[in-house]
Design an enzyme around this catalytic site. Sequence first.
Site, short mmCIF file in Angstrom:
data_model
loop_
_atom_site.label_atom_id
_atom_site.label_comp_id
_atom_site.label_asym_id
_atom_site.label_seq_id
_atom_site.Cartn_x
_atom_site.Cartn_y
_atom_site.Cartn_z
N GLU A 1 16.99 -10.42 -10.95
CA GLU A 1 17.78 -10.64 -12.05
C GLU A 1 16.73 -10.75 -13.16
O GLU A 1 16.71 -11.95 -14.09
CB GLU A 1 18.26 -12.12 -12.03
CG GLU A 1 19.34 -12.10 -10.86
CD GLU A 1 20.15 -13.21 -10.69
OE1 GLU A 1 19.78 -14.37 -10.91
OE2 GLU A 1 21.08 -13.21 -9.89
N GLU B 1 24.72 -7.39 -2.60
CA GLU B 1 25.46 -8.66 -2.32
C GLU B 1 26.95 -8.65 -2.60
O GLU B 1 27.45 -9.59 -3.31
CB GLU B 1 24.84 -9.57 -3.37
CG GLU B 1 23.17 -9.54 -3.42
CD GLU B 1 22.75 -10.82 -4.41
OE1 GLU B 1 23.36 -11.77 -4.58
OE2 GLU B 1 21.42 -10.68 -4.40
C1 XIL Z 1 22.44 -17.83 -3.60
C2 XIL Z 1 22.79 -18.57 -2.18
O1 XIL Z 1 23.81 -17.79 -1.64
C3 XIL Z 1 23.04 -20.02 -2.58
O2 XIL Z 1 23.22 -20.59 -1.24
C4 XIL Z 1 21.87 -20.60 -3.32
O3 XIL Z 1 22.21 -21.76 -3.45
C5 XIL Z 1 21.48 -19.89 -4.56
O4 XIL Z 1 21.31 -18.73 -4.24
N1 XIL Z 1 22.31 -13.80 -6.55
C6 XIL Z 1 21.30 -13.66 -5.63
C7 XIL Z 1 21.25 -14.46 -4.34
O5 XIL Z 1 20.29 -12.85 -5.93
O6 XIL Z 1 20.04 -14.93 -4.24
C8 XIL Z 1 22.01 -15.79 -4.72
O7 XIL Z 1 22.13 -16.49 -3.46
C9 XIL Z 1 23.36 -15.41 -5.22
C10 XIL Z 1 23.37 -14.70 -6.52
#
Ligand code: XIL
Length: 369
Positions: free
Chosen positions: A155, A270
């Site tokens: 990000e 994701e």
């Molecule tokens: C999220 C997890 O799913 C949560 O449990 C945690 O609290 C925060 O992180 N983008 C990403 C992931 O790159 O690492 C994130 O994961 C979700 C959004």
Amino acid sequence: MISRRGILAAAAMSMLAAAATPSCGAGHVSLSAAAGRSSRFFGTAVRFSQLASDPAYADLIVRECSSLTPELELKWAAVEPSRGALSLTALDDIVSFARMHGKKVYGHTLLWDKSVPDWAVDSLLAGDWTYLQLYISSVVPRLSGVVDYWDVVNEPIETGQRLDGLRENVFLKGFGPDYIRRALETARTFQPTAKLLINEYGLEYDFEVEEHRRYHLLRLLERLKAASVPLDGVGLQSHLDLRKGHVSSGRIARFLDDIAQLGLEIVITELDVHEADFIADPNIRDQAVADEVRRYLDIVLQQKAVVGVSTWGLSDRYSWLDLSAEDLASYQNAWTDGTGPGLNRGLPFDADLRPKKMYRAMLEALSAG
Ligand code: XIL
């Protein structure tokens, strides 16, 4: 190094999972087998605690996936909650589980401003790279051979902050825009062969803000390539969102093509769907989710540079998109029995681990891809 405890735990889980496996027909084609037809991998994010406590879920993951993304266990704040005190057991356990079942681990993620331990913030802001280097050198070689893809920077893009579209995170404040090159080069030092990626979200829709995000990400990739920085690919988080309408097939196809033209690989890292309507009949909800996933995958899988797809969780039982207490309160009048679903239905399996329309859509898209 794999902890003995991890291996024993994984072995015990594996036996439990086998015992709990619902039989699923000899002709069952898994998502990873469907993805494998076009030499792609299929995976999901998972926490070791879920694998350890839920044998049926562990078995589902073993059956459907060829890659596991640690949802939390690799993040800096989890690995080093206090300075110098490395906590690698959960990571080792998930890696042991993956190795035992012949799965790859997807390396998520080294630099993410939301997973920096509190104690490290001041030293980063002061431009001290030492602790970051120590963390990277502790986890990257440890996962050698089991990780083919690393999300080195997560990000880095945000609009409305700077002309170059870089997010004003703690790394940028401490080291300037060059932190991205430095991170990739540091990762390369400890891992000569795995693919090194930048992972980003908010790139699928035909809104001005997402167009700006695509634009800035592409410019960043071009700059890094021009400077011969060790960057091999891009992760597209792909958190689809029915509240935003439909994904823009045309914009996505062109964007992926632009990335591929730079000689970069692409991973869908994701995938999941945030629902817009939590009150409708579950069948209608599931159809809307499935249609959107199909629309998206049909576009991205046309792109040969896409080498794998992961969802952010496999079952609604463990979705990070579950309704918050505030959301639930705002829907309370919709359910007369007072229970309410409360779950976001944006993953391939429902909370009882039954395949939903999204699963079917993914299977068909991956098989056709
Ligand atoms: C999220 C997890 O799913 C949560 O449990 C945690 O609290 C925060 O992180 N983008 C990403 C992931 O790159 O690492 C994130 O994961 C979700 C959004």
